[in-house]
Design an enzyme around this catalytic site. Sequence first.
Site, PDB file in Angstrom:
ATOM      1  N   SER A 118      27.063 -24.659 -79.799  1.00 48.80           N
ATOM      2  CA  SER A 118      27.394 -24.346 -78.413  1.00 48.80           C
ATOM      3  C   SER A 118      26.146 -24.119 -77.567  1.00 48.80           C
ATOM      4  O   SER A 118      26.251 -23.929 -76.357  1.00 48.80           O
ATOM      5  CB  SER A 118      28.276 -23.096 -78.357  1.00 48.80           C
ATOM      6  OG  SER A 118      27.633 -22.001 -78.988  1.00 48.80           O
ATOM      7  N   HIS A 139      30.694 -30.442 -78.815  1.00 52.84           N
ATOM      8  CA  HIS A 139      30.995 -29.029 -78.616  1.00 52.84           C
ATOM      9  C   HIS A 139      32.474 -28.882 -78.267  1.00 52.84           C
ATOM     10  O   HIS A 139      32.891 -29.069 -77.120  1.00 52.84           O
ATOM     11  CB  HIS A 139      30.108 -28.463 -77.499  1.00 52.84           C
ATOM     12  CG  HIS A 139      30.358 -27.023 -77.211  1.00 52.84           C
ATOM     13  ND1 HIS A 139      30.064 -26.441 -75.989  1.00 52.84           N
ATOM     14  CD2 HIS A 139      30.878 -26.023 -77.979  1.00 52.84           C
ATOM     15  CE1 HIS A 139      30.390 -25.165 -76.030  1.00 52.84           C
ATOM     16  NE2 HIS A 139      30.892 -24.892 -77.214  1.00 52.84           N
ATOM     17  N   GLU A 151      32.581 -31.213 -75.075  1.00 58.04           N
ATOM     18  CA  GLU A 151      31.297 -31.416 -74.407  1.00 58.04           C
ATOM     19  C   GLU A 151      30.441 -32.284 -75.338  1.00 58.04           C
ATOM     20  O   GLU A 151      30.078 -31.865 -76.429  1.00 58.04           O
ATOM     21  CB  GLU A 151      30.642 -30.056 -74.167  1.00 58.04           C
ATOM     22  CG  GLU A 151      29.555 -30.058 -73.137  1.00 58.04           C
ATOM     23  CD  GLU A 151      29.023 -28.664 -72.834  1.00 58.04           C
ATOM     24  OE1 GLU A 151      28.459 -28.475 -71.750  1.00 58.04           O
ATOM     25  OE2 GLU A 151      29.168 -27.760 -73.682  1.00 58.04           O
ATOM     26  N   ASN A 189      28.059 -23.311 -71.513  1.00 52.95           N
ATOM     27  CA  ASN A 189      27.520 -21.968 -71.752  1.00 52.95           C
ATOM     28  C   ASN A 189      26.390 -21.598 -70.801  1.00 52.95           C
ATOM     29  O   ASN A 189      26.126 -20.405 -70.601  1.00 52.95           O
ATOM     30  CB  ASN A 189      27.067 -21.838 -73.201  1.00 52.95           C
ATOM     31  CG  ASN A 189      28.254 -21.614 -74.112  1.00 52.95           C
ATOM     32  OD1 ASN A 189      29.171 -20.867 -73.786  1.00 52.95           O
ATOM     33  ND2 ASN A 189      28.249 -22.266 -75.268  1.00 52.95           N
TER      34      ASN A 189
END
Length: 296
Positions: A118, A139, A151, A189
């Site tokens: 991540s 991800h 992702e 993130n």
Amino acid sequence: MKQIAVIGAGTMGNGIAHTFAQSGFTVKLIDISEKAIEKGMLTIANNLERMVAKGTITEADKIKTISNIITYTDVKDGIVGCDLVVEAATENVDLKLKIFKQLSDICDHNVILATNTSSISITQIAAQVVHPERVIGMHFMNPVPVMRLVEVIRGYSTSDEVTTTVMDVSKKLQKTPVEVNDYPGFVANRILMPMINEAVYSLYEGVAGVEEIDTVMKLGMAHPMGPLQLADFIGLDVCLSILNVLHAGFGNPKYAPCPLLVNMVQAGHKGVKSGNGFYQYIKGNKDLIVSTRFRK
């Protein structure tokens, strides 16, 4: 692409294995711990049972999905015949580098190597591998069988062909893949973790309480879950790890984790997984209880 290996039977790994298996792929679920594999397969079975109860899938679908998963405790045995390997081990850079070095030594050069990281650099991971152009980030979001986003992160050397293949595979899982480039935190993130960190700072500085902060974001910003509850769900240790990656990668103090978050992780309060974070989690009780430390 028919056979997929998933390394790691934890929360993300078993969710990824479940999703591929439900989409008709043969999945080899690998973990060095037999106990972890048993727990992961039980989670998959329970999640499928809930889907049957809701009418989302049939009993036959459940049985077929489970039959599509084969388990291994040896990586070398597990990756034989696989077209794609998805690493979903703990979010620890040294562990991931070690796994990819091992995969480079034992996988054919045409096998695509993906990581579910991540936040850790895809380029750094790919540097451990012969033919780094085949390394890419996938991800997935938690819970994997439910969340639609993947992702897809291109490292510095990731080829167009590998990217296209992974985008196509993600669509076969009924997911929506979004291609991004390899910078700390990627997109998800890089945006999410500073928000969570700011929510922790708001609590730390006494601006408002846990429930108040989460209520503002749920009702005011239409978030399905408040940032502090979401942090508990992700794992406070995982949030701290990602913030440290962002802080180190950008060198900007705005990414420095709140001291309260650091103290909570050091005390073993990691959220849902430990039963105690910003909220307390009592088995069998669906109500959120604000941790006694944060009660006014």
